[in-house]
Design an enzyme around this catalytic site. Structure first.
Site, mmCIF file in Angstrom:
data_model
loop_
_atom_site.group_PDB
_atom_site.id
_atom_site.type_symbol
_atom_site.label_atom_id
_atom_site.label_comp_id
_atom_site.label_asym_id
_atom_site.label_seq_id
_atom_site.Cartn_x
_atom_site.Cartn_y
_atom_site.Cartn_z
ATOM 1 N N GLU A 179 0.797 -1.221 0.000
ATOM 2 C CA GLU A 179 0.000 0.000 0.000
ATOM 3 C C GLU A 179 0.836 1.281 0.000
ATOM 4 O O GLU A 179 0.746 2.109 0.940
ATOM 5 C CB GLU A 179 -0.955 0.014 1.197
ATOM 6 C CG GLU A 179 -1.925 -1.153 1.222
ATOM 7 C CD GLU A 179 -2.954 -1.064 2.369
ATOM 8 O OE1 GLU A 179 -2.985 -0.037 3.063
ATOM 9 O OE2 GLU A 179 -3.715 -2.021 2.539
ATOM 10 N N GLU A 372 -5.268 -8.767 1.298
ATOM 11 C CA GLU A 372 -5.895 -8.345 2.554
ATOM 12 C C GLU A 372 -7.379 -8.139 2.313
ATOM 13 O O GLU A 372 -7.777 -7.536 1.312
ATOM 14 C CB GLU A 372 -5.338 -7.013 3.072
ATOM 15 C CG GLU A 372 -3.964 -7.079 3.667
ATOM 16 C CD GLU A 372 -3.492 -5.726 4.203
ATOM 17 O OE1 GLU A 372 -4.342 -4.890 4.585
ATOM 18 O OE2 GLU A 372 -2.272 -5.521 4.210
HETATM 19 O O1 IFM Z 1 -4.006 -2.897 9.319
HETATM 20 C C1 IFM Z 1 -4.004 -2.393 8.015
HETATM 21 C C2 IFM Z 1 -2.856 -2.972 7.219
HETATM 22 O O2 IFM Z 1 -1.637 -2.714 7.836
HETATM 23 C C3 IFM Z 1 -2.827 -2.384 5.839
HETATM 24 N N1 IFM Z 1 -4.102 -2.482 5.201
HETATM 25 C C4 IFM Z 1 -5.262 -2.066 5.934
HETATM 26 C C5 IFM Z 1 -5.288 -2.726 7.296
HETATM 27 C C6 IFM Z 1 -6.535 -2.299 8.088
HETATM 28 O O3 IFM Z 1 -6.542 -0.916 8.259
#
Ligand code: IFM
Length: 472
Positions: A179, A372
């Protein structure tokens, strides 16, 4: 409690959504969010140590210690993964453990920790997916400008090569950055993440240097990687919805395409550059050859998805957005609709299907992996010692079904990794937001498997799930 029945349901003929045979199932974490031990074995400070130590930056003054104490408990955490039947585990490597000063001298004890982790995973037949950067920049590099400084991209490529050299005999799936959008726009734009800089120009410099770092590291890994290694970048995406096509285009550009298109070799999207209020500064930072480096081919793209973004035009065409989408004119972000998670994020699985289908078309045949996806709710361990996280279980099932739908509509999605294996340090929200499928008592470090983990485990076991309802 959630009615989690056994896979007998499958046998009695409920319609089952089955995934492709080699679909990869697992869960994800990140170093700073779970490891703790922030000064152990020569680890240097990261920007998140500094940020968390600054009063008012992280809720309740929470810091990266002890987090989940995973640095000491990795072996039992791997056993836990095995007990859930995870086939894959996505983790990140803390740069300040490997190069405490951000460059030069390598800390052997840091590398040795990841050796041990990878070996334990492999012993249990769990495929490791390594992310080289999940936001914990060595503080020393920030002292020289961090991601605003072009030199950081070159330091990252060196660090990436060191880690890959060490673990590459056992780890095949690699991600350069997690990200970068968040690192750039929340870290240097609105400052709610480390290092807490609030400067639109700085966020653009950071975004470009992060992408450059990705390209340089991908080249470095490619040069020393066997054919079998699969290199990637993980980006956070959101489906942008609204009645006004212009408003949608603008936010989609700044949210989704701005970092993806350069990675795909299409350069920065011109419409975004024209929409934003800081075009001139962006172009100043790009040097000859950068866009070619950034476009070094990747083997897969990681998709982090949580919620859709709703947008609308503003009555005043000169209104300029603030926050993470800063600098767009004539558009504003609307509140989420319907059911929200504990974090206030809209729960919408249809948006996930739409995203995956459109993304798969946009990336021209590059496979996607959901790296994720998850939801935060304020879970409690009940007197019987169970965590009945009905809402998270529902979110999980709806979103796994959304992935299945996307695949049946033609999206090339190869895996699903739940965020997160463990409740952990949720950045500026500290320990207040629980995303884990495993509950962590941060006082005792007791782990308790939540019902959502039981559900995921069953989904993995049968490589699919019933088409309807909330029993697995
Ligand atoms: O916890 C974060 C992660 O580190 C990166 N993506 C989003 C998640 C939730 O906010």
């Amino acid at each position: 409690m959630t009615e989690l029945t056994t896979d007998a349901d499958v046998e009695v003929g409920r319609e089952v959504l089955t995934f492709p045979p080699d679909f990869l199932w697992g869960a994800a974490t990140a170093a700073f969010q779970i490891e703790g031990s922030t000064t152990a074995d020569g680890r240097g400070a990261s920007i998140w140590d500094t940020f968390a130590a600054t009063p008012g930056k992280v809720l309740a003054g929470d810091t990266g210690d002890p987090a989940c104490d995973h640095y000491n408990r990795y072996q039992s955490d791997v056993d836990l993964m095995k007990s859930l039947g995870l086939a894959a585990y996505r983790f990140s490597i803390a740069w300040p453990r490997i190069q405490p000063s951000g460059s030069g001298k390598v800390e052997e004890r840091g590398l040795a920790f990841y050796d041990r982790l990878v070996d334990s995973l492999l012993e249990k037949d769990i495929q490791p997916l390594a992310t080289l950067y999940h936001w914990d920049l060595p503080q020393v590099l920030e002292d020289f400008g961090g991601w605003r400084n072009r030199d950081t991209a070159y330091r990252f490529a060196e660090y990436a090569a060191i880690v890959h050299e060490r673990l590459g005999d056992r780890v095949q799936a690699w991600t350069t950055l997690n990200e970068p959008w968040v690192s750039a726009f929340l870290g240097y734009g609105n400052g709610i993440h480390a290092p807490g800089v609030t400067d639109a120009v700085a966020s653009l410099e950071a975004a470009h240097h992060l992408l450059l770092a990705h390209g340089l590291a991908t080249q470095a890994l490619r040069a020393q990687a066997p054919e079998s290694h699969r290199l990637s970048i993980v980006l956070n995406f959101s489906t942008v919805w609204g009645d006004d096509a212009e408003a949608v285009r603008k936010v989609d550009g700044l949210q989704n395409r701005i970092l993806l298109d350069p990675v795909l070799g299409r350069g920065y999207p011109l419409d975004v550059l024209q929409d934003t209020t800081w075009l001139g500064d962006w172009t100043n930072v790009v040097r000859d050859g950068d866009m070619e480096t950034i476009a070094t081919p990747v083997d897969w793209i990681g998709v982090n998805y949580y919620n859709p973004t709703r947008v609308a035009p503003t009555a005043d065409p000169d209104f300029v957005t603030a926050g993470p989408h800063a600098g767009l004119r004539g558009v504003e972000i609307q509140p989420g609709q319907g059911e929200l998670t504990g974090f206030g994020w809209e729960q919408n699985a249809d948006a996930f299907t739409e995203l995956l289908v459109r993304l798969s078309q946009h990336v021209d045949g590059i496979p996607l992996v959901v790296t994720e996806n998850g939801s935060a709710f304020p879970d409690v361990v009940d007197p019987a010692g169970r965590v009945n996280d009905v809402q998270r279980t529902k979110y999980l099932l709806d979103h796994v079904r959304a992935v299945h739908r996307a695949i049946s509509e033609g999206a090339d999605v190869r895996g699903y990794l739940a965020w997160s294996l463990l409740d952990n340090f949720e950045w500026a929200a500290g320990y207040s937001q629980r995303f884990g499928i495993v509950h962590v008592d941060f006082e005792t470090q007791q782990r308790t498997i939540k019902e959502s983990a039981v559900a995921l485990s069953r989904i993995i076991g049968q490589n699919g799930l019933p088409a309807h309802g909330y029993t697995v």
